[in-house]
Design an enzyme around this catalytic site. Structure first.
Site, short mmCIF file in Angstrom:
data_model
loop_
_atom_site.label_atom_id
_atom_site.label_comp_id
_atom_site.label_asym_id
_atom_site.label_seq_id
_atom_site.Cartn_x
_atom_site.Cartn_y
_atom_site.Cartn_z
NE ARG A 61 -2.66 1.14 3.25
CZ ARG A 61 -3.30 0.98 4.65
NH1 ARG A 61 -4.66 0.50 4.45
NH2 ARG A 61 -2.74 1.01 5.81
CE LYS A 70 -2.34 5.16 7.07
NZ LYS A 70 -3.55 5.35 7.43
CD GLU A 120 -11.81 5.86 4.15
OE1 GLU A 120 -11.52 4.69 4.86
OE2 GLU A 120 -10.98 6.38 3.35
N1 PLP Z 1 -9.22 4.25 6.39
C1 PLP Z 1 -8.43 5.34 6.65
C2 PLP Z 1 -8.80 6.63 5.92
C3 PLP Z 1 -7.49 5.21 7.34
O1 PLP Z 1 -6.49 6.13 7.78
C4 PLP Z 1 -6.96 3.78 7.93
C5 PLP Z 1 -6.02 3.40 8.73
O2 PLP Z 1 -4.92 3.15 8.27
C6 PLP Z 1 -8.09 2.75 7.48
C7 PLP Z 1 -9.20 3.11 6.62
C8 PLP Z 1 -7.88 1.38 7.94
O3 PLP Z 1 -6.79 0.75 7.28
P1 PLP Z 1 -6.03 -0.42 7.79
O4 PLP Z 1 -6.93 -1.50 8.38
O5 PLP Z 1 -4.92 -0.98 7.03
O6 PLP Z 1 -5.29 -0.01 8.95
C1 COI Z 2 -4.36 3.59 11.64
O1 COI Z 2 -5.23 2.87 11.59
O2 COI Z 2 -3.14 3.09 11.36
C2 COI Z 2 -4.32 4.84 10.93
O3 COI Z 2 -3.41 5.33 10.23
C3 COI Z 2 -5.55 5.71 11.25
C4 COI Z 2 -4.98 6.74 12.02
C5 COI Z 2 -6.09 8.05 11.76
C6 COI Z 2 -4.43 6.88 13.29
#
Ligand code: PLP
Ligand code: COI
Length: 338
Positions: free
Chosen positions: A79, A182, A218
């Site tokens: 990612r 991200k 989201e």
């Molecule tokens: N959506 C957003 C905007 C996020 O910042 C995050 C955190 O990383 C997620 C979703 C969840 O992603 P993940 O499950 O890979 O941490």
């Molecule tokens: C995460 O879940 O790792 C994120 O980056 C979300 C952040 C808003 C803390």
């Protein structure tokens, strides 16, 4: 270590080391561990002016058997590559990324919370454009840095349901913009709605699609899912970050006998879900008790609004059991730190 492991919040605590690799003249340097918490940057670095910065988030867990394991680090590496590609940055190789993650966790082993405390070691990789540009151009040089910090729950509610607010007045990402990657700018763009939500007593803001405000996107830092009649439903949208937690929950939902649908989710469906949740590395699974829409004064309540529903509960326990090494890692998600 006298940390109060059971009462950690989601914040920064100083640890022993962070790790860095520099991209110069087309190659990445041998990663270096350092105890320096600061970064020295040229004042014209692209990350400072033009937001040429991407990051990741992952966790390491101390298992029931004492072994430390990281959850799906290759997924974060891939990612970060897709985020970096979109911002025209150098792509950190997957092996370098995973190796740095293991090394920084190992070097800070004493900060990995003990098994049974419910806490974990949060890992924050960031990639910065570091060379000087004044025109809007990509940097020539990059810094990949990873630090760690022991954390408790992201929402103080823990696994208790959270209250969510819809914000139709601000968007975190444009329809064909950067929502699917991200980049730091997405989070800067979410600060205004985040603060409005907090002031009104909602720890989490839910965004609708920026173009029509008809579909669910989201939360500011977590994906959304709803469960209805044995089906786990989660939005498909260009402006949603592909969550590794959500991807894993879709697998576990099928294992639990649920059907899985990833598709456009209409706003009106919020009224039909039996359970809803926010999921992500920091949030894990945060059951949603209710969603308030100030634009029409509607509130959508899930269950009685105060207890997690049965499917959220099962998904949460199965995911945690894999992460803490209590149940077989059927899918090969956990990477040991030796
Ligand atoms: N959506 C957003 C905007 C996020 O910042 C995050 C955190 O990383 C997620 C979703 C969840 O992603 P993940 O499950 O890979 O941490
Ligand atoms: C995460 O879940 O790792 C994120 O980056 C979300 C952040 C808003 C803390």
């Amino acid at each position: 270590m006298e940390l109060d492991w059971k009462n950690l919040s989601f914040g920064y605590l100083k640890t022993d080391y962070n790790i860095r690799s520099y991209y110069r003249n087309g190659s990445w340097s041998e990663p270096e561990l350092t105890s320096d918490e600061t970064v020295s940057l040229h004042m014209a670095a692209t990350c400072l002016h033009y937001g040429q910065e991407v990051f990741e988030g992952q966790k390491a867990f101390r298992g029931a058997d004492g072994v430390i394991r990281i959850f799906r680090p290759e997924e974060n590496a891939k990612r970060m590559q897709s985020s970096a590609a979109y911002l025209k940055m150098a792509l950190p190789p997957v092996d370098l990324f995973v190796d740095m993650m293991k090394r920084v966790v190992k070097a800070n082993e004493r900060f990995v919370p003990p098994y049974g405390t419910g806490a974990s070691l949060y890992i924050r990789p960031l990639l910065l454009g570091t060379s000087a540009q004044v025109g809007v151009n990509p940097s020539q040089e990059y810094l990949l840095l990873m630090f760690v910090t022991p954390v408790g729950p992201y929402y103080k509610e823990g696994f208790n349901p959270i209250k969510v607010m819809i914000d139709r007045d601000h968007d975190r990402a444009a329809p064909l913009g950067t929502g699917h990657v991200k980049v730091g700018g997405n989070y800067a763009a979410s600060l205004t709605s985040g603060e409005i939500g907090h002031e009104k007593g909602y720890p989490c803001v839910l965004y609708l699609d920026a173009k029509e405000k008809k579909h669910i996107d989201e939360c500011g830092g977590a994906n959304f899912f709803g469960i209805r009649q044995g089906t786990y439903i989660t939005p498909r949208s260009h402006s949603v970050l592909p969550s590794i937690t959500n991807k894993s929950l879709m697998t576990l939902a099928e294992e639990l006998g649920l059907k899985v649908e990833q598709r456009i989710v209409d706003y009106e469906e919020l009224a039909t879900f039996e359970e809803a949740g926010a999921c992500g590395t920091a949030a894990v699974i945060s059951p949603i008790g209710s969603i308030y829409d100030p634009s029409n004064d509607r509130t959508f309540v899930y269950g009685d609004g105060t207890k997690a529903g049965p499917n959220c509960e099962k998904l949460y326990h199965r995911l945690r059991a894999i992460q803490y090494g209590e149940e077989p890692d059927t899918y090969g998600w956990m990477v040991e730190v030796k």
